[in-house]
Motif scaffolding. Structure first.
Motif, PDB file in Angstrom:
ATOM      1  N   GLU A 100       0.684  -1.132  -0.087  1.00  0.00           N
ATOM      2  CA  GLU A 100       0.034   0.023   0.059  1.00  0.00           C
ATOM      3  C   GLU A 100       0.762   1.268  -0.111  1.00  0.00           C
ATOM      4  O   GLU A 100       0.081   2.232  -0.079  1.00  0.00           O
ATOM      5  CB  GLU A 100      -0.931  -0.037   1.164  1.00  0.00           C
ATOM      6  CG  GLU A 100      -1.902  -1.122   1.437  1.00  0.00           C
ATOM      7  CD  GLU A 100      -1.026  -2.239   2.224  1.00  0.00           C
ATOM      8  OE1 GLU A 100      -1.899  -3.273   2.486  1.00  0.00           O
ATOM      9  OE2 GLU A 100      -0.027  -1.900   2.760  1.00  0.00           O
ATOM     10  N   GLY A 101       2.120   1.133   0.023  1.00  0.00           N
ATOM     11  CA  GLY A 101       3.187   2.324   0.202  1.00  0.00           C
ATOM     12  C   GLY A 101       3.268   2.734   1.356  1.00  0.00           C
ATOM     13  O   GLY A 101       4.079   3.694   1.658  1.00  0.00           O
ATOM     14  N   ALA A 116      -1.972  -1.103   8.513  1.00  0.00           N
ATOM     15  CA  ALA A 116      -2.536  -2.461   8.356  1.00  0.00           C
ATOM     16  C   ALA A 116      -2.029  -3.435   9.127  1.00  0.00           C
ATOM     17  O   ALA A 116      -2.723  -4.824   8.808  1.00  0.00           O
ATOM     18  CB  ALA A 116      -2.489  -2.836   6.689  1.00  0.00           C
ATOM     19  N   GLY A 117      -1.165  -3.505   9.934  1.00  0.00           N
ATOM     20  CA  GLY A 117      -0.408  -4.321  10.766  1.00  0.00           C
ATOM     21  C   GLY A 117       0.734  -4.571  10.358  1.00  0.00           C
ATOM     22  O   GLY A 117       1.297  -4.380   9.221  1.00  0.00           O
ATOM     23  N   GLY A 118       1.543  -5.095  11.412  1.00  0.00           N
ATOM     24  CA  GLY A 118       3.157  -5.687  11.129  1.00  0.00           C
ATOM     25  C   GLY A 118       4.085  -4.229  11.773  1.00  0.00           C
ATOM     26  O   GLY A 118       3.263  -3.371  11.764  1.00  0.00           O
ATOM     27  N   GLY A 126       0.707  -8.419  -2.643  1.00  0.00           N
ATOM     28  CA  GLY A 126       1.421  -7.540  -3.458  1.00  0.00           C
ATOM     29  C   GLY A 126       2.930  -7.226  -3.068  1.00  0.00           C
ATOM     30  O   GLY A 126       3.387  -8.359  -2.437  1.00  0.00           O
ATOM     31  N   ALA A 127       3.569  -6.561  -3.720  1.00  0.00           N
ATOM     32  CA  ALA A 127       4.909  -6.229  -3.587  1.00  0.00           C
ATOM     33  C   ALA A 127       5.317  -5.461  -2.349  1.00  0.00           C
ATOM     34  O   ALA A 127       4.741  -4.564  -2.137  1.00  0.00           O
ATOM     35  CB  ALA A 127       5.615  -5.677  -4.612  1.00  0.00           C
ATOM     36  N   TRP A 128       6.173  -6.151  -1.588  1.00  0.00           N
ATOM     37  CA  TRP A 128       6.929  -5.511  -0.519  1.00  0.00           C
ATOM     38  C   TRP A 128       8.324  -5.412  -0.869  1.00  0.00           C
ATOM     39  O   TRP A 128       8.964  -5.895  -1.876  1.00  0.00           O
ATOM     40  CB  TRP A 128       6.994  -6.525   0.755  1.00  0.00           C
ATOM     41  CG  TRP A 128       5.590  -6.747   1.278  1.00  0.00           C
ATOM     42  CD1 TRP A 128       4.539  -7.668   0.825  1.00  0.00           C
ATOM     43  CD2 TRP A 128       4.873  -6.357   2.672  1.00  0.00           C
ATOM     44  NE1 TRP A 128       3.340  -7.419   1.580  1.00  0.00           N
ATOM     45  CE2 TRP A 128       3.590  -6.759   2.735  1.00  0.00           C
ATOM     46  CE3 TRP A 128       5.605  -5.388   3.612  1.00  0.00           C
ATOM     47  CZ2 TRP A 128       3.046  -6.700   3.703  1.00  0.00           C
ATOM     48  CZ3 TRP A 128       4.847  -5.136   4.690  1.00  0.00           C
ATOM     49  CH2 TRP A 128       3.588  -5.626   4.720  1.00  0.00           C
ATOM     50  N   GLN A 129       9.021  -4.431   0.073  1.00  0.00           N
ATOM     51  CA  GLN A 129      10.269  -4.075  -0.164  1.00  0.00           C
ATOM     52  C   GLN A 129      11.059  -3.659   1.054  1.00  0.00           C
ATOM     53  O   GLN A 129      10.543  -3.253   1.841  1.00  0.00           O
ATOM     54  CB  GLN A 129      10.476  -2.687  -1.346  1.00  0.00           C
ATOM     55  CG  GLN A 129      10.043  -2.866  -2.290  1.00  0.00           C
ATOM     56  CD  GLN A 129       9.462  -1.683  -3.103  1.00  0.00           C
ATOM     57  OE1 GLN A 129       9.456  -0.622  -2.498  1.00  0.00           O
ATOM     58  NE2 GLN A 129       8.838  -1.635  -4.419  1.00  0.00           N
TER      59      GLN A 129
END
Length: 114
Positions: free
Chosen positions: A9-10, A22-24, A47-50
């Motif tokens: 989500e950025g 959103a958690g974490g 989705g994509a995590w970095q």
């Protein structure tokens, strides 16, 4: 060295903003040594995590500083271990050694998709 995580989500988690909406998030930030820094999320968004590491300063007898000339090695390294599905039969671990060449560098360690 600081760990930074960007969610699909950025949203950006790092030492000054350790929790994602959103958690974490991060465990307590270890500022008096070499870590570890741990980011975990129980239900990662699709989705994509970095994951990035930031080489933000040196540590010496007088504490943290930003004088490049005092560095004892040309390249500092950080070891990153990515663990997915921890403590399950699907657990997978990947380790990376990331070279950190100058103060201020923000280095992408890994992009991954859930």
């Amino acid at each position: 060295v600081d760990l930074h995580v960007i969610s699909p989500e950025g949203h950006h988690a790092f030492w000054a903003q350790p929790l994602l909406p959103a958690g974490g998030g991060f465990d307590v930030d270890s500022v008096d040594g070499a870590g570890p820094e741990i980011f975990s999320v129980t239900a990662p968004a699709r989705g994509a995590w970095q994951a990035y590491v930031n080489y933000w300063g040196n540590f010496g007898a007088s504490g943290y500083h930003f004088d490049e000339k005092t560095r004892k090695q040309d390249v500092i390294t950080a070891r990153i271990t990515l663990i997915v599905h921890e403590n399950t039969p699907r657990e997978r671990r990947e380790s990376f050694v990331v070279p950190l060449r100058k103060i201020g560098d923000l280095n992408l360690v890994r992009s991954f998709v859930f």
